[in-house]
Design an enzyme around this catalytic site. Sequence first.
Site, PDB file in Angstrom:
ATOM      1  N   PRO A 290       0.816  -1.219   0.000  1.00 36.39           N
ATOM      2  CA  PRO A 290       0.000   0.000   0.000  1.00 36.39           C
ATOM      3  C   PRO A 290       0.850   1.269   0.000  1.00 36.39           C
ATOM      4  O   PRO A 290       1.995   1.261   0.461  1.00 36.39           O
ATOM      5  CB  PRO A 290      -0.772  -0.102   1.321  1.00 36.39           C
ATOM      6  CG  PRO A 290       0.151  -0.865   2.213  1.00 36.39           C
ATOM      7  CD  PRO A 290       0.907  -1.825   1.333  1.00 36.39           C
ATOM      8  N   ARG A 292      -1.123   4.921  -0.435  1.00 32.37           N
ATOM      9  CA  ARG A 292      -2.057   5.950   0.025  1.00 32.37           C
ATOM     10  C   ARG A 292      -2.464   5.794   1.498  1.00 32.37           C
ATOM     11  O   ARG A 292      -2.506   6.768   2.233  1.00 32.37           O
ATOM     12  CB  ARG A 292      -3.323   5.858  -0.846  1.00 32.37           C
ATOM     13  CG  ARG A 292      -4.391   6.888  -0.534  1.00 32.37           C
ATOM     14  CD  ARG A 292      -5.715   6.523  -1.228  1.00 32.37           C
ATOM     15  NE  ARG A 292      -5.515   6.086  -2.577  1.00 32.37           N
ATOM     16  CZ  ARG A 292      -5.510   6.883  -3.642  1.00 32.37           C
ATOM     17  NH1 ARG A 292      -5.742   8.169  -3.495  1.00 32.37           N
ATOM     18  NH2 ARG A 292      -5.309   6.403  -4.840  1.00 32.37           N
ATOM     19  N   CYS A 359      -2.859  28.973 -15.066  1.00 33.06           N
ATOM     20  CA  CYS A 359      -3.599  29.635 -16.135  1.00 33.06           C
ATOM     21  C   CYS A 359      -4.437  28.622 -16.932  1.00 33.06           C
ATOM     22  O   CYS A 359      -4.181  28.393 -18.114  1.00 33.06           O
ATOM     23  CB  CYS A 359      -2.598  30.361 -17.020  1.00 33.06           C
ATOM     24  SG  CYS A 359      -3.369  31.603 -18.013  1.00 33.06           S
TER      25      CYS A 359
HETATM   26  N1  LLP Z   1       1.455  -1.257  -6.319  1.00 35.91           N
HETATM   27  C1  LLP Z   1       1.395  -0.889  -7.608  1.00 35.91           C
HETATM   28  C2  LLP Z   1       1.946  -1.774  -8.622  1.00 35.91           C
HETATM   29  C3  LLP Z   1       0.806   0.328  -7.956  1.00 35.91           C
HETATM   30  O1  LLP Z   1       0.738   0.694  -9.243  1.00 35.91           O
HETATM   31  C4  LLP Z   1       0.281   1.169  -6.954  1.00 35.91           C
HETATM   32  C5  LLP Z   1      -0.327   2.452  -7.294  1.00 35.91           C
HETATM   33  C6  LLP Z   1       0.386   0.757  -5.610  1.00 35.91           C
HETATM   34  C7  LLP Z   1       0.967  -0.476  -5.344  1.00 35.91           C
HETATM   35  C8  LLP Z   1      -0.100   1.584  -4.467  1.00 35.91           C
HETATM   36  O2  LLP Z   1      -1.439   1.867  -4.532  1.00 35.91           O
HETATM   37  P1  LLP Z   1      -2.153   2.592  -3.289  1.00 35.91           P
HETATM   38  O3  LLP Z   1      -2.039   1.672  -2.110  1.00 35.91           O
HETATM   39  O4  LLP Z   1      -1.439   3.859  -3.034  1.00 35.91           O
HETATM   40  O5  LLP Z   1      -3.540   2.795  -3.730  1.00 35.91           O
HETATM   41  N2  LLP Z   1      -2.298   9.023  -8.516  1.00 35.91           N
HETATM   42  C9  LLP Z   1      -3.451   8.251  -8.098  1.00 35.91           C
HETATM   43  C10 LLP Z   1      -3.063   6.898  -7.588  1.00 35.91           C
HETATM   44  C11 LLP Z   1      -2.275   6.109  -8.589  1.00 35.91           C
HETATM   45  C12 LLP Z   1      -1.790   4.802  -8.027  1.00 35.91           C
HETATM   46  C13 LLP Z   1      -0.884   4.119  -8.976  1.00 35.91           C
HETATM   47  N3  LLP Z   1      -0.428   2.862  -8.497  1.00 35.91           N
HETATM   48  C14 LLP Z   1      -4.245   9.054  -7.049  1.00 35.91           C
HETATM   49  O6  LLP Z   1      -3.831  10.151  -6.706  1.00 35.91           O
HETATM   50  O7  LLP Z   1      -5.278   8.605  -6.612  1.00 35.91           O
END
Ligand code: LLP
Length: 441
Positions: A290, A292, A359
């Site tokens: 994880p 986020r 902008c």
């Molecule tokens: N593992 C892989 C292979 C990933 O691509 C990602 C996130 C994670 C783990 C972690 O995911 P998390 O636990 O953070 O959800 N910019 C977007 C989120 C893009 C996530 C991309 N990959 C946002 O701001 O919501």
Amino acid sequence: MCYFGAVTIRPEFTNFIPEPFLLMQDNFPVPADHDRLIAIARKWGTPTYVYFEKIIRERCQELIGLFPDLPVSWLYAVKANDNPHILKIIREEGFGFDTVSFEEVLLCRRLNTEPDDIFYTENNMTDAEMRDAVTEGVVLNIGSPGRLRAFCEANSGRSCSIRLKPDISDGHHAKVDTGNEDSKFGIRMDLLADVVQIAESHNVTIRGIHAHIGSGIRKPENLLAELKVLLNTAKKLKSLDFINFGGGIPIPYLPNEKPFDLDEFTVPASVMLREFLENVTNRVRFYFEPGRWIVGPAGLLLTQVNTVKNQGRKWFLGTDTGFNHLLRPALYDAWHEVVNITAEPGSELLVYDVAGNICESGDILGVDRSLPETRPGDILAIRDVGAYGMTMASYYNRRALPAEVLVTEKGFHKTIRIRKTAEETITDFLRDTGFPEKSSV
Ligand code: LLP
């Protein structure tokens, strides 16, 4: 004495801050009291990202405690927030790292992370990046048959992991749903036999399987379905050391949003994992990665209101930040709570759009927000931006990036990234573009 943006900081002013505590505004908890945040905004100027070490550590510990009797290890998805000070904290809590570029690999290696604790989930990797990753010795997780073939041809006798696409779709927005049928990620399940054959014929061991179905997963049952697919797949592969179930655990952004019930996932997941260990093999280790969930709620962005303006039907608060610093609202229509931390107590609530200073009309950080009457000079805190805030920031409109400040566990402020002045920003830009300083256009 050091100089940060428009504010001069003297070391003796690096003051002590008591534990961050919860303050309520409209029944919504803010993870630090307003006076502390105002002090940070005064000293560091705005825009400034502020992170709370205590929150990060507590969240790491909560995850690590989820599967007490099972061989589960945790990786942190570096892309969520890659400030080295943040990485150090998370590493100290016992996490390895999930990386998705060779640059992220190198960052973790420079922080002295052992290669075994770095997973590199490649995405359209080049041959040179593949060579470099093999040289670094990190765990390479390959997401396409073509890349697997290239790896096997150059690395007979070695091992790697493969990223599969189990056709389970989830995520807070279509742009971050990685498991659906049309997603670019991973190796199709129906190609599994082919890729195993490619590996075997080159004497390459597939030591791990991985999937990541999306970010901000809405339904725990989708994560459970993914577990089931990977565990069933693992039954067919005798060479596995690990199964990596990816990341994606969501956080609530809206005030009335229910947090993801971790137990709803971990209780049935533990049963499945234990059953696998007892009936199939106890040789494997399980991973989750994880991002986020760990850092999202631990960060906020302080910004100053420079303009208050009526455009007929709407009132706008014009801030000194924008989608160059926080892209999520513009890219995903993401909702982040905005709090006026300098408003007069008891001020009338009014409805505003919170606008950025970029902008483009799409540079809106919050639509129809009910806030206490706000004046130019007020400071707003934009909440839950510790993940995918600063890492997605850009130099659009050639503006400097925000500063970053860490509120340490003991309550001290620590600068973990300076804000460049406009002068420094342009000097660096001219240097990086190879444009002679003194020449004219
Ligand atoms: N593992 C892989 C292979 C990933 O691509 C990602 C996130 C994670 C783990 C972690 O995911 P998390 O636990 O953070 O959800 N910019 C977007 C989120 C893009 C996530 C991309 N990959 C946002 O701001 O919501």
